[in-house]
Scaffold this active site. Structure first.
Site, PDB file in Angstrom:
ATOM      1  N   TYR A 189     -12.131  16.822 -28.411  1.00 50.75           N
ATOM      2  CA  TYR A 189     -13.319  17.556 -28.835  1.00 50.75           C
ATOM      3  C   TYR A 189     -13.696  18.587 -27.772  1.00 50.75           C
ATOM      4  O   TYR A 189     -13.796  18.256 -26.589  1.00 50.75           O
ATOM      5  CB  TYR A 189     -14.503  16.594 -29.044  1.00 50.75           C
TER       6      TYR A 189
ATOM      7  N   GLN B 196     -19.082  15.785 -37.869  1.00 47.64           N
ATOM      8  CA  GLN B 196     -18.093  15.944 -38.951  1.00 47.64           C
ATOM      9  C   GLN B 196     -16.680  16.086 -38.391  1.00 47.64           C
ATOM     10  O   GLN B 196     -15.712  15.579 -38.989  1.00 47.64           O
ATOM     11  CB  GLN B 196     -18.457  17.132 -39.865  1.00 47.64           C
TER      12      GLN B 196
ATOM     13  N   ASN C 287     -22.272  17.198 -27.782  1.00 47.38           N
ATOM     14  CA  ASN C 287     -23.723  17.008 -27.786  1.00 47.38           C
ATOM     15  C   ASN C 287     -24.076  15.617 -28.306  1.00 47.38           C
ATOM     16  O   ASN C 287     -23.204  14.770 -28.503  1.00 47.38           O
ATOM     17  CB  ASN C 287     -24.387  18.108 -28.623  1.00 47.38           C
TER      18      ASN C 287
ATOM     19  N   SER D  40     -24.513  15.893 -15.897  1.00 50.64           N
ATOM     20  CA  SER D  40     -23.734  15.859 -14.664  1.00 50.64           C
ATOM     21  C   SER D  40     -24.625  15.633 -13.434  1.00 50.64           C
ATOM     22  O   SER D  40     -25.826  15.887 -13.474  1.00 50.64           O
ATOM     23  CB  SER D  40     -23.001  17.198 -14.557  1.00 50.64           C
TER      24      SER D  40
ATOM     25  N   GLN E  15     -24.490  22.281  -9.127  1.00 47.86           N
ATOM     26  CA  GLN E  15     -24.711  21.174 -10.055  1.00 47.86           C
ATOM     27  C   GLN E  15     -25.868  21.479 -11.004  1.00 47.86           C
ATOM     28  O   GLN E  15     -25.779  21.285 -12.210  1.00 47.86           O
ATOM     29  CB  GLN E  15     -25.014  19.903  -9.248  1.00 47.86           C
TER      30      GLN E  15
ATOM     31  N   HIS F 174     -25.711  23.583 -14.334  1.00 50.25           N
ATOM     32  CA  HIS F 174     -25.023  23.090 -15.531  1.00 50.25           C
ATOM     33  C   HIS F 174     -25.979  22.898 -16.698  1.00 50.25           C
ATOM     34  O   HIS F 174     -25.654  23.206 -17.839  1.00 50.25           O
ATOM     35  CB  HIS F 174     -24.361  21.736 -15.253  1.00 50.25           C
TER      36      HIS F 174
ATOM     37  N   GLU G 239     -21.400  10.615 -10.158  1.00 55.28           N
ATOM     38  CA  GLU G 239     -20.218  11.271 -10.717  1.00 55.28           C
ATOM     39  C   GLU G 239     -19.458  11.995  -9.591  1.00 55.28           C
ATOM     40  O   GLU G 239     -18.257  11.833  -9.429  1.00 55.28           O
ATOM     41  CB  GLU G 239     -20.693  12.270 -11.775  1.00 55.28           C
ATOM     42  N   HIS G 240     -20.186  12.811  -8.827  1.00 55.33           N
ATOM     43  CA  HIS G 240     -19.598  13.547  -7.702  1.00 55.33           C
ATOM     44  C   HIS G 240     -20.310  13.156  -6.414  1.00 55.33           C
ATOM     45  O   HIS G 240     -21.536  13.158  -6.369  1.00 55.33           O
ATOM     46  CB  HIS G 240     -19.790  15.055  -7.872  1.00 55.33           C
TER      47      HIS G 240
ATOM     48  N   ASP H  46     -13.771  20.985  -9.643  1.00 53.59           N
ATOM     49  CA  ASP H  46     -14.052  21.324 -11.044  1.00 53.59           C
ATOM     50  C   ASP H  46     -12.922  22.130 -11.661  1.00 53.59           C
ATOM     51  O   ASP H  46     -12.715  22.080 -12.872  1.00 53.59           O
ATOM     52  CB  ASP H  46     -15.336  22.171 -11.144  1.00 53.59           C
TER      53      ASP H  46
ATOM     54  N   GLU I  76      -8.234 -27.682 -28.252  1.00 52.45           N
ATOM     55  CA  GLU I  76      -9.045 -26.654 -28.902  1.00 52.45           C
ATOM     56  C   GLU I  76      -9.117 -26.855 -30.416  1.00 52.45           C
ATOM     57  O   GLU I  76      -9.655 -26.007 -31.136  1.00 52.45           O
ATOM     58  CB  GLU I  76      -8.487 -25.251 -28.559  1.00 52.45           C
TER      59      GLU I  76
ATOM     60  N   HIS J 230      -1.211 -24.592 -33.786  1.00 51.96           N
ATOM     61  CA  HIS J 230      -0.686 -24.043 -32.535  1.00 51.96           C
ATOM     62  C   HIS J 230       0.233 -25.070 -31.881  1.00 51.96           C
ATOM     63  O   HIS J 230       1.368 -24.757 -31.485  1.00 51.96           O
ATOM     64  CB  HIS J 230      -1.830 -23.708 -31.571  1.00 51.96           C
TER      65      HIS J 230
END
Lengths: 431, 431
Positions: free
Chosen positions: B130, B191, B214, B237, B259, B262, B327-328, B361, B415, B420
């Site tokens: 995506y 969709q 999103n 981020s 940062q 963004h 994250e960073h 990046d 069990e 088995h």
């Protein structure tokens, strides 16, 4: 009646696709109820957890009674049959040996420009292990989840297990002890998942939740995913057996039924190039079914979801196995390795007539937590990596920054991210 | 105003925990709407996909117009700036070199009993990627997702990208071409996720879906999880910078703003043992902010979510970085490796003053798809393993089955799974 498909028939593709699309689980509309429970525990902590436990497990508790302490575990272990404990120890040791080989290696290297790169693996600090109550409360599954976590280096391994009406399988506590579980709480359902994810006054939160559960547990795991990590959401179990004329029909039938006895939604599929074998297996299943303690479950599974697929040759069998992407694949043919070499999608492969899946379920050493419902197309069985995470490392000196910086600035500007470009340009006295 | 916390204050723990609990994203109640779209595409395929695209992207299409073909890609690439294409090629090559080292090894071994064990890795056959439309449509992210998939061996790599009002960033198509994407469709939103998961007459289904999107895309990924695999659900981020008195305040400020630009929900946090440096960084940020093209976004991010945390020493800094699980993580101290050695939870670590995150990046080679919102506690950045799966292998002969079978039977019986036990016992002439 179990379905029978023949690869040589003109309508095979249509019928096979319909078969692939068959749902084996009713999709219950339980999300709203689950969300209510999860939100309540997130908000009110122990109080909500205790109320839900009183309601769903018919177990009135106070917060102090949530934990199952070492004394209670020791008493349970003492009550277990010694032979079973020995078998669990054998299983534990073999699972540990197998999974030690999965420990990943760190990497650190310097490239031609002098840039230092690499990554470092570390264990997740705290993991929750969900163990179902009642008849699906399997000590072997406790080991299969706990041992890889301990091999990975997880420090806090928190088990939750519901005790409906206060009842608990002592072997589950024994397996927890053998597996290195560090905390145990007598709670289950969506409320236990929420307690692990959000924490309560009694239960400190964990970072990841693994282990099988009913539809409410699965829905709760889906809801808390992101807040914490989760393993796959397990569906009903399944086996595919590829066999040729050398297959032993009684053994094959026994393996099909070992799968079918798990759950009325379990599935056993035989793929064979030998129509006689197919007939013999069907007859052997009918004969063995009558003598099983869980005959009703196994009969429902075999009747509703069982299948025999006839093929012209073993290449076609492998192709169909790839489409089925089975959790368990047994191969009983003249050359099982050759067939395995053509199969790409399977959770685990059991090679040859002397490797019934039950060995892998208990004492083989490989993990029995495996991708179901065709998810072997994109996911793996549980392993050490599921309890670790990777941190990447990057180090430039001034020269490396001069070499790479201009391209980074170009891309930053192309993406409209001027401050990205400037963070490089400032260091290089460029704009 | 950005928050300022001091580890030496008595109320630090309370204030830090409140800070940790701050949500940076409104949780929209979009699940019902998303479910409607996903179910519609699952049921009606192309027709539903085209209707949703006409509605949300204001783009009336017929099924034949869904695909973006090679000619359209070639025309887009030809329209791109040559310097930018070269920078993308450099990025692609470096990402490829880095990720090749992540290719896992198969294992096969025979244990002391003669049991053959092991596992085999294989690529996922078909993956959906995506790519967001509009301003968040980053060619670098296309490479970061596509290249590891190709390194893993994914054959079908299907990109979806919305083209609101028919508009599309040509660099995204260029990156798709460079990254080895095999199919592209001009659809987006829930969709597109549904089309990838369930397939339509035009778009064959994939087994896993990766890439940012999103809130609707994230909700759709959560819904189809299980039917297909998904990567992490990405949040806004963030960067944490650990610096001591040797830190350059202008460079630190530039990285904090890289940062912040963004997204208004992005977060930049400085942890330092030097109060003067903290003051200087805050002043430098104020000065640099005014000159940024995305000043409004960066100002909102810095004002609402920015933070400076004062500590007594760098051990405390590492401890706080572990709790933040950023994250960073940039480390600009006298000995960055020593600090990095004490940090366990981070998506990626950037060592020393000459390694601004912007290098990572774009052209460092490591992946920029990294765990956000503290999920570095339990998950890793995107890598080759995300596009592969492991099949475990087990093989016993008659002797090995005799050695292991009795313990498996004991556990099966314990069990309550008699079939088995029987699948083993039948082969050993045991009951």
């Amino acid at each position: 009646m179990p379905i029978r498909l023949d690869r040589r028939n003109a309508d095979f593709a249509t019928r096979f696709n319909a078969f692939l699309a068959t749902k084996r689980e009713a999709s219950l509309d339980i999300e709203t109820a689950t969300r209510g429970i999860v939100d309540d525990v997130a908000k009110r902590g122990d109080a909500a957890l205790l109320e839900a436990t009183a309601k769903f497990d018919r177990l009135p508790l106070e917060a102090a009674g949530l934990a199952i302490g070492p004394d209670e575990v020791a008493a349970a272990v003492a009550a277990c049959d010694a032979e079973t404990i020995d078998a669990l120890k054998l299983a534990r040791d073999r699972i540990e040996s197998f999974h030690r080989r999965q420990l990943p290696k760190d990497d650190r290297f310097t490239d031609a420009l002098g840039v230092e790169l690499g990554w470092r693996w570390s264990a997740i600090e705290a993991v929750g292990l969900y163990v179902p109550g009642g008849t699906a409360s399997y000590p072997s599954s406790v080991l299969m989840n706990a041992v890889p976590a301990k091999v990975a280096g997880v420090e806090r391994l928190v088990m939750v297990v519901p005790t409906p009406d206060g009842k608990l399988n002592p072997l589950v506590l024994a397996a927890a002890q053998l597996g290195g579980v560090t905390e145990i709480y007598r709670v289950g359902g969506a409320q236990a998942v929420a307690a692990l994810a959000y924490g309560t006054a009694t239960i400190a939160p964990v970072s990841k939740i693994v282990g099988p559960g009913n539809a409410y547990v699965a829905a709760a795991k889906r809801l808390v995913f992101g807040k914490v990590g989760i393993d796959m959401i397990a569906g009903p179990s399944e086996v595919v057996i590829i066999a040729d004329a050398t297959g032993n029909p009684d053994w094959i039938a026994a393996d099909m039924l070992a799968q079918a006895e798990h759950d009325a939604n379990a599935q056993s599929i035989l793929i064979t190039d030998d129509a006689d074998l197919a007939d013999q297996v069907e007859r052997a299943i009918a004969a063995q079914l009558t003598t099983l303690s869980r005959a009703a479950i196994a009969t429902a599974s075999w009747t509703d979801f069982g299948a025999v697929i006839l093929v012209s040759n073993l290449d076609e069998a492998a192709e169909i196995a790839n489409a089925l992407a089975a959790e368990h694949l047994e191969i009983m043919t003249v050359d099982p390795e050759a067939v395995a070499g053509r199969v790409r999608n399977a959770g685990a492969i059991f090679l040859g007539p002397h490797t019934p899946e039950a060995i892998g379920d208990y004492v083989g050493g490989s993990n029995h937590v495996l991708p179901t419902a065709r998810s072997a197309r994109f996911s793996s069985g549980l392993g050490v990596l599921d309890f670790m995470k990777r941190t990447s490392m990057l180090k430039c000196g001034p020269e490396q920054l001069r070499a790479l910086g201009p391209a980074a600035m170009t891309l930053g500007k192309a993406e409209g991210l001027d401050a990205h470009a400037r963070s490089v340009g400032l260091r290089l006295n460029l704009r």
